[in-house]
Design an enzyme around this catalytic site. Sequence first.
Site, PDB file in Angstrom:
ATOM      1  N   ASP A   1      -1.762  -0.480  10.553  1.00  0.00           N
ATOM      2  CA  ASP A   1      -2.076  -1.181   9.048  1.00  0.00           C
ATOM      3  C   ASP A   1      -2.727  -1.900   8.863  1.00  0.00           C
ATOM      4  O   ASP A   1      -3.340  -2.214   7.756  1.00  0.00           O
ATOM      5  CB  ASP A   1      -0.732  -1.001   8.364  1.00  0.00           C
ATOM      6  CG  ASP A   1       0.164   0.389   8.418  1.00  0.00           C
ATOM      7  OD1 ASP A   1      -0.388   1.374   9.106  1.00  0.00           O
ATOM      8  OD2 ASP A   1       1.314   0.438   8.100  1.00  0.00           O
TER       9      ASP A   1
ATOM     10  N   GLY B   1       4.543  -3.766   4.193  1.00  0.00           N
ATOM     11  CA  GLY B   1       4.723  -5.135   3.745  1.00  0.00           C
ATOM     12  C   GLY B   1       4.489  -6.277   4.794  1.00  0.00           C
ATOM     13  O   GLY B   1       3.857  -7.231   4.904  1.00  0.00           O
TER      14      GLY B   1
ATOM     15  N   PRO C   1       9.414  -4.743  -0.755  1.00  0.00           N
ATOM     16  CA  PRO C   1      10.663  -4.181  -0.115  1.00  0.00           C
ATOM     17  C   PRO C   1      10.703  -4.029   1.440  1.00  0.00           C
ATOM     18  O   PRO C   1       9.597  -3.338   1.776  1.00  0.00           O
ATOM     19  CB  PRO C   1      11.441  -2.859  -0.925  1.00  0.00           C
ATOM     20  CG  PRO C   1      10.533  -2.893  -2.230  1.00  0.00           C
ATOM     21  CD  PRO C   1       9.269  -3.487  -1.859  1.00  0.00           C
ATOM     22  N   ILE C   2      11.737  -4.482   2.175  1.00  0.00           N
ATOM     23  CA  ILE C   2      11.469  -4.225   3.903  1.00  0.00           C
ATOM     24  C   ILE C   2      11.952  -2.665   4.191  1.00  0.00           C
ATOM     25  O   ILE C   2      12.810  -2.279   3.390  1.00  0.00           O
ATOM     26  CB  ILE C   2      12.179  -5.103   4.435  1.00  0.00           C
ATOM     27  CG1 ILE C   2      11.623  -6.742   4.014  1.00  0.00           C
ATOM     28  CG2 ILE C   2      12.159  -4.796   5.608  1.00  0.00           C
ATOM     29  CD1 ILE C   2      12.855  -7.703   4.605  1.00  0.00           C
TER      30      ILE C   2
ATOM     31  N   LYS D   1       0.922  -1.331  -0.003  1.00  0.00           N
ATOM     32  CA  LYS D   1      -0.157   0.055   0.044  1.00  0.00           C
ATOM     33  C   LYS D   1       0.920   1.272  -0.161  1.00  0.00           C
ATOM     34  O   LYS D   1       1.962   1.207   0.283  1.00  0.00           O
ATOM     35  CB  LYS D   1      -0.922  -0.038   1.239  1.00  0.00           C
ATOM     36  CG  LYS D   1      -0.032   0.406   2.715  1.00  0.00           C
ATOM     37  CD  LYS D   1      -1.132   0.527   3.513  1.00  0.00           C
ATOM     38  CE  LYS D   1      -0.459   0.963   5.090  1.00  0.00           C
ATOM     39  NZ  LYS D   1       0.557   2.126   4.913  1.00  0.00           N
TER      40      LYS D   1
END
Length: 265
Positions: free
Chosen positions: A135, A102, A95-96, A8
Amino acid sequence: MKVKSFAKIDLGYSVYKKRKNITKHDFESIFILVESVYDDIEIIKIDKNVDDVHYYNETNEIYVYSRLVYKTLEWIRQTYRIKNHYRINIKKRIPIGAGLGGGSSNAAVIMKSILELEGIKEINYKDVVNKLGADIPFFLSGYKTAYVSDCGSTLEDLSGQFKLSYEVHLMNVNVNTKLVFEKFDDNQWHVIKNNFKTIIKNLKENIVTNIYNDLQEHCFELYPNIRYKYNELLREGFYTILSGAGSSFICIKLKDKENQVIHEN
């Protein structure tokens, strides 16, 4: 069960100072699901007395420790008295430390899938926020776009109410979210600039203006290379906003172009 765990972006981000005896920051934002960036997750019931979580890139198993995923599995088991255990295989593409949610997306998809396998439908969003993260309710909601407030537990569905043409610019920087929020907390003076009622009204009229991220400057102080990229994107003519605590940018462009994701090497 095989499922996709989408990223997102946060379009605007107003953060409120923590009140006494409250451990989380209240915030307002518009969350937009990015269906072109996702992790693949496989969930398998196993005959063990512990859960088993594995992470992979496109070719190999990799080491990733996600406290949130294990915390979510523990919360599911305690809240719903579930006795079964599961092997979780996560192929990482999000991606972290990129400000794309994520880890929260993974936790939400795992929660939703296991509860579906166990025949459970009721989820208390406020309890999820308090115990796991702000989130997660968005990823549980099924909304593609939402105005999010009340520490993440209150969502207003905005799916399909406006068309936004943008690029998501992914930098190869793993931002420490905790440090960014600590910078924010150290700043004594803070003014909320976003008026989300006006922002949403403007977006419905194809107007993009006066959208701010309260964490942006604090991220730039910690990561000057992200500030450099921000200025570069501005020079290219994009209306550019940091997503979450960083490091990704939402770059809003002319509406006749397709949305895309650009990776920074």
